[in-house]
Design a protein around this motif. Structure first.
Motif, mmCIF file in Angstrom:
data_model
loop_
_atom_site.group_PDB
_atom_site.id
_atom_site.type_symbol
_atom_site.label_atom_id
_atom_site.label_comp_id
_atom_site.label_asym_id
_atom_site.label_seq_id
_atom_site.Cartn_x
_atom_site.Cartn_y
_atom_site.Cartn_z
ATOM 1 N N ALA A 245 0.843 -1.191 0.000
ATOM 2 C CA ALA A 245 0.000 0.000 0.000
ATOM 3 C C ALA A 245 0.879 1.241 0.000
ATOM 4 O O ALA A 245 1.861 1.319 0.727
ATOM 5 C CB ALA A 245 -0.905 0.022 1.223
ATOM 6 N N THR A 246 0.506 2.186 -0.842
ATOM 7 C CA THR A 246 1.106 3.508 -0.813
ATOM 8 C C THR A 246 0.030 4.450 -0.303
ATOM 9 O O THR A 246 -1.075 4.494 -0.856
ATOM 10 C CB THR A 246 1.581 3.943 -2.217
ATOM 11 N N VAL A 247 0.354 5.152 0.784
ATOM 12 C CA VAL A 247 -0.614 6.040 1.422
ATOM 13 C C VAL A 247 -0.006 7.443 1.470
ATOM 14 O O VAL A 247 1.078 7.633 2.026
ATOM 15 C CB VAL A 247 -0.971 5.573 2.846
ATOM 16 N N VAL A 248 -0.708 8.403 0.873
ATOM 17 C CA VAL A 248 -0.276 9.793 0.875
ATOM 18 C C VAL A 248 -1.336 10.581 1.634
ATOM 19 O O VAL A 248 -2.517 10.550 1.274
ATOM 20 C CB VAL A 248 -0.126 10.341 -0.565
ATOM 21 N N ALA A 249 -0.907 11.264 2.717
ATOM 22 C CA ALA A 249 -1.867 11.987 3.539
ATOM 23 C C ALA A 249 -1.236 13.217 4.158
ATOM 24 O O ALA A 249 -0.100 13.164 4.650
ATOM 25 C CB ALA A 249 -2.408 11.079 4.641
ATOM 26 N N ALA A 250 -1.969 14.309 4.150
ATOM 27 C CA ALA A 250 -1.501 15.536 4.787
ATOM 28 C C ALA A 250 -1.274 15.313 6.278
ATOM 29 O O ALA A 250 -0.397 15.946 6.878
ATOM 30 C CB ALA A 250 -2.513 16.664 4.557
ATOM 31 N N ALA A 251 -2.014 14.401 6.867
ATOM 32 C CA ALA A 251 -1.880 14.102 8.297
ATOM 33 C C ALA A 251 -0.499 13.555 8.647
ATOM 34 O O ALA A 251 -0.107 13.562 9.814
ATOM 35 C CB ALA A 251 -2.955 13.107 8.725
ATOM 36 N N PHE A 252 0.263 13.108 7.656
ATOM 37 C CA PHE A 252 1.597 12.566 7.894
ATOM 38 C C PHE A 252 2.668 13.663 8.016
ATOM 39 O O PHE A 252 3.784 13.382 8.434
ATOM 40 C CB PHE A 252 2.017 11.621 6.767
ATOM 41 N N ALA A 253 2.342 14.892 7.644
ATOM 42 C CA ALA A 253 3.326 15.984 7.662
ATOM 43 C C ALA A 253 3.917 16.137 9.057
ATOM 44 O O ALA A 253 3.196 16.175 10.062
ATOM 45 C CB ALA A 253 2.675 17.287 7.219
ATOM 46 N N GLY A 254 5.248 16.166 9.113
ATOM 47 C CA GLY A 254 5.950 16.344 10.370
ATOM 48 C C GLY A 254 6.060 15.101 11.237
ATOM 49 O O GLY A 254 6.618 15.148 12.321
#
Length: 78
Positions: free
Chosen positions: A35-44
């Motif tokens: 799985a490739t997961v891209v999420a703004a929640a991962f920032a920082g």
């Protein structure tokens, strides 16, 4: 019983709103996914924290219904 790819996508998107998720069945058996997961929640967040967020979204299914999941996680690029 194997877990369907669309169920994995749904759970991750419900647990991490706004996430973009791509799933690949690595062995064609419904037990081994990437799985490739891209999420703004991962920032920082560190990779470990990002992966923990995905595992939390899956609600304890890892190692049970979902046998193996290779994760690639990242925040969207600005």
């Amino acid at each position: 019983m194997p877990m369907a790819a669309q169920d994995i996508v749904r759970l991750i998107q419900e647990g991490i709103p706004g996430a973009r998720v791509e799933i690949e069945d690595l062995a064609g058996d419904g037990d081994h996914y990437a799985a490739t997961v891209v999420a703004a929640a991962f920032a920082g967040k560190s990779k470990v924290q990002q992966h923990q967020m995905v595992y939390n979204a899956l609600g304890g299914r890892m190692g049970g219904v979902l046998h193996a999941l290779k994760l690639t996680t990242m925040a969207p690029k600005p």
